[in-house]
Design a protein around this motif. Sequence first.
Motif, short mmCIF file in Angstrom:
data_model
loop_
_atom_site.label_atom_id
_atom_site.label_comp_id
_atom_site.label_asym_id
_atom_site.label_seq_id
_atom_site.Cartn_x
_atom_site.Cartn_y
_atom_site.Cartn_z
N LEU A 23 -4.47 -13.19 11.03
CA LEU A 23 -5.13 -13.92 9.95
C LEU A 23 -4.30 -13.80 8.68
O LEU A 23 -3.76 -12.72 8.39
CB LEU A 23 -6.49 -13.32 9.66
CG LEU A 23 -7.63 -13.62 10.62
CD1 LEU A 23 -8.90 -12.95 10.11
CD2 LEU A 23 -7.84 -15.12 10.74
N PHE A 29 -9.17 -24.74 7.14
CA PHE A 29 -10.50 -25.36 7.29
C PHE A 29 -10.85 -25.64 8.74
O PHE A 29 -11.89 -26.22 9.01
CB PHE A 29 -10.55 -26.65 6.48
CG PHE A 29 -10.58 -26.40 5.00
CD1 PHE A 29 -11.80 -26.25 4.34
CD2 PHE A 29 -9.42 -26.26 4.28
CE1 PHE A 29 -11.85 -25.99 2.99
CE2 PHE A 29 -9.45 -25.99 2.92
CZ PHE A 29 -10.66 -25.85 2.27
N ILE A 32 -7.69 -23.10 13.65
CA ILE A 32 -6.31 -22.72 13.97
C ILE A 32 -6.12 -21.21 14.12
O ILE A 32 -5.31 -20.76 14.91
CB ILE A 32 -5.32 -23.30 12.91
CG1 ILE A 32 -3.86 -23.08 13.34
CG2 ILE A 32 -5.56 -22.75 11.53
CD1 ILE A 32 -2.83 -23.80 12.47
N ALA A 33 -6.90 -20.42 13.39
CA ALA A 33 -6.67 -18.97 13.40
C ALA A 33 -7.59 -18.22 14.37
O ALA A 33 -7.53 -17.00 14.45
CB ALA A 33 -6.85 -18.42 11.98
N ALA A 83 1.60 -24.22 -3.99
CA ALA A 83 0.50 -25.13 -3.64
C ALA A 83 -0.48 -25.19 -4.81
O ALA A 83 -0.22 -24.63 -5.87
CB ALA A 83 -0.17 -24.63 -2.37
N ALA A 95 3.09 -20.95 7.91
CA ALA A 95 2.74 -21.28 9.30
C ALA A 95 2.16 -22.69 9.42
O ALA A 95 2.25 -23.31 10.48
CB ALA A 95 1.73 -20.26 9.85
N THR A 96 1.56 -23.21 8.34
CA THR A 96 0.94 -24.54 8.41
C THR A 96 1.69 -25.59 7.57
O THR A 96 1.16 -26.67 7.32
CB THR A 96 -0.53 -24.50 7.93
OG1 THR A 96 -0.54 -24.10 6.54
CG2 THR A 96 -1.38 -23.55 8.74
N THR A 98 2.26 -25.64 4.39
CA THR A 98 1.57 -25.89 3.12
C THR A 98 2.57 -26.36 2.06
O THR A 98 3.71 -25.89 2.02
CB THR A 98 0.84 -24.60 2.70
OG1 THR A 98 -0.29 -24.44 3.55
CG2 THR A 98 0.39 -24.63 1.25
N LEU A 141 2.65 -22.27 13.33
CA LEU A 141 1.23 -22.48 13.62
C LEU A 141 0.57 -21.21 14.17
O LEU A 141 -0.46 -21.29 14.84
CB LEU A 141 1.05 -23.64 14.63
CG LEU A 141 1.78 -24.95 14.30
CD1 LEU A 141 1.55 -25.97 15.40
CD2 LEU A 141 1.34 -25.51 12.97
N GLY A 145 4.05 -15.59 17.44
CA GLY A 145 4.03 -14.15 17.30
C GLY A 145 3.43 -13.77 15.97
O GLY A 145 3.01 -14.64 15.20
N ALA A 146 3.40 -12.46 15.70
CA ALA A 146 2.90 -11.98 14.41
C ALA A 146 4.08 -11.90 13.46
O ALA A 146 5.03 -11.14 13.69
CB ALA A 146 2.27 -10.60 14.58
N GLN A 268 -11.79 -29.79 3.60
CA GLN A 268 -10.59 -30.52 3.20
C GLN A 268 -9.90 -31.16 4.40
O GLN A 268 -9.93 -30.61 5.51
CB GLN A 268 -9.56 -29.59 2.52
CG GLN A 268 -10.02 -29.01 1.19
CD GLN A 268 -8.90 -28.24 0.47
OE1 GLN A 268 -7.74 -28.21 0.93
NE2 GLN A 268 -9.23 -27.63 -0.64
N GLU A 270 -6.12 -33.73 5.09
CA GLU A 270 -4.96 -34.36 4.44
C GLU A 270 -4.06 -34.98 5.50
O GLU A 270 -3.89 -34.43 6.59
CB GLU A 270 -4.17 -33.31 3.64
CG GLU A 270 -3.05 -33.93 2.82
CD GLU A 270 -2.36 -32.95 1.88
OE1 GLU A 270 -2.44 -31.74 2.13
OE2 GLU A 270 -1.75 -33.42 0.90
N ARG A 302 0.06 -36.68 -3.29
CA ARG A 302 1.26 -35.93 -3.69
C ARG A 302 2.46 -36.44 -2.90
O ARG A 302 2.30 -37.18 -1.93
CB ARG A 302 1.07 -34.43 -3.41
CG ARG A 302 0.11 -33.77 -4.39
CD ARG A 302 -0.13 -32.31 -4.08
NE ARG A 302 -1.07 -32.14 -2.99
CZ ARG A 302 -1.59 -30.97 -2.62
NH1 ARG A 302 -1.24 -29.86 -3.25
NH2 ARG A 302 -2.46 -30.91 -1.63
N GLY A 354 -3.62 -27.15 8.54
CA GLY A 354 -4.63 -26.18 8.11
C GLY A 354 -5.95 -26.81 7.70
O GLY A 354 -6.84 -26.13 7.20
N LYS A 355 -6.06 -28.13 7.88
CA LYS A 355 -7.26 -28.82 7.37
C LYS A 355 -7.96 -29.54 8.53
O LYS A 355 -7.52 -29.48 9.66
CB LYS A 355 -6.84 -29.78 6.25
CG LYS A 355 -6.12 -29.01 5.11
CD LYS A 355 -5.75 -29.88 3.92
CE LYS A 355 -4.99 -29.04 2.89
NZ LYS A 355 -4.59 -29.82 1.71
#
Length: 398
Positions: A23, A29, A32-33, A83, A95-96, A98, A141, A145-146, A268, A270, A302, A354-355
């Motif tokens: 995490l 949102f 994914i996690a 961001a 990872a996403t 952003t 994503l 791995g970590a 959210q 996008e 944007r 991530g949305k």
Amino acid sequence: MHRPSTIEQVQEIVANAPSVRVLGSRHSFNDIADSSELITLEAMPTEVVVDHAANTLSFNAALKYGELVNTLSAEGVALHNLASLPHISIAGAVATATHGSGDTNGNLATAVTGLQLVTSSGEIIEVSRGEPDFDGLVVGLGALGAVTRITLDVEPVYEVRQRVFEGLSWEALFEHFDEITSRGYSVSIFTRWGETNDQVWVKSRVTDEAERAGSDLFGAVAAAVDRHPILELDATPCTPQLGRPGPWSDRLPHFRMGFTPSSGEELQSEYLLPRRYGIEAIEAVRTLGEGIQPILQVSEIRVVAADRLWMSMSYGEDTVGIHFTWKPKRAAVEDMLVQLESALVPFAARPHWGKLFNADAAVIAPLYERLPDFIRLVERLDPRGAFCNSWLKAHVLG
Ligand SMILES: Cc1cc2nc3c(=O)[nH]c(=O)nc-3n(C[C@H](O)[C@H](O)[C@H](O)COP(=O)(O)OP(=O)(O)OC[C@H]3O[C@@H](n4cnc5c(N)ncnc54)[C@H](O)[C@@H]3O)c2cc1C
């Protein structure tokens, strides 16, 4: 929930978990996690190191952008972009894919020059920009791995001023789109798809031509007070405007650390699409305006520069991002996403990882030329599927 404080503990947890995810700051949102076992790296020592000769910064991966600022100021260095909020973890943002905004600004993942990961066998791998598969590993994503340590590009510290312009007409936006997005280092257009666009936020580096922003932006008028992107809300949580110069870290995000970003209670979505389709895509969304308005808090348009990161929404082409901050009305939002995604099909729109979005793996596949390579990377680094979750199967791997 595991809380390792050493890399050896991370290795052991990952190697023994049938199913696991790391995490970040939990600002995504969607699912994914999600996983049956979770790891937070918040108890790991941060170990921030600035290398002035290489113009880089390394740190352990749980750090949030806002937590780095003091160290960066003390060292006289800065990041290229941020961001809308500094509250997110750098590993989660990377990872996403952003992003912030700016004609020449790649997303935040493009600043990554090196990564350290613990793969599902418990092995530590390190990879640097230019090495094989690096471009596939960065926007991972959470599937590879970590990520335990990150190195980012830095540059000498700079100041930014931001000005807000109100009431930009649609005609002016369409006719002068490129001139508007190039008016500052980072530009955001906030709209509720009404008669006009509510606000344009222009963030200029102080070294840029001082008065390039002027007092008028193609008919939109400079705001006389600080604004919140959602016009009715109090601007206290927002970074200072009215052209007052200040540190990059206190101007590039819209929201200040220590305050709730955005409205706090929201969903959210996008979509990022090739810039050459930007105006047509905005017009297509506008035709859905009546359905969008009752469930919308605000939209933000944007621009993001092209990159080479395989799973980045800006891979290969400069992009326009059309973002929606929704009211927390999940069922109505999900219905609207079906309509939006159908309207955006002709423009090869890639949803923000991530949305919230509907597109499944079959829809996503043709949008990402390097997806087959990413899948091979997932299979090589995580052959037992420990980092694979339902979201990844549904939307990416198929
Ligand atoms: C108010 C608000 C404003 C936002 N503004 C923007 C914006 O301006 N621009 C934009 O592009 N997005 C924006 N977002 C979306 C946000 O940036 C992304 O969802 C981002 O991924 C959140 O990072 P996080 O640290 O919370 O990650 P999480 O949501 O915790 O996790 C996201 C993914 O990263 C993975 N991950 C996290 N840490 C690691 C690690 N160490 N190793 C491996 N995988 C890891 C997780 O497993 C998961 O797959 C906003 C979100 C909110 C709530």
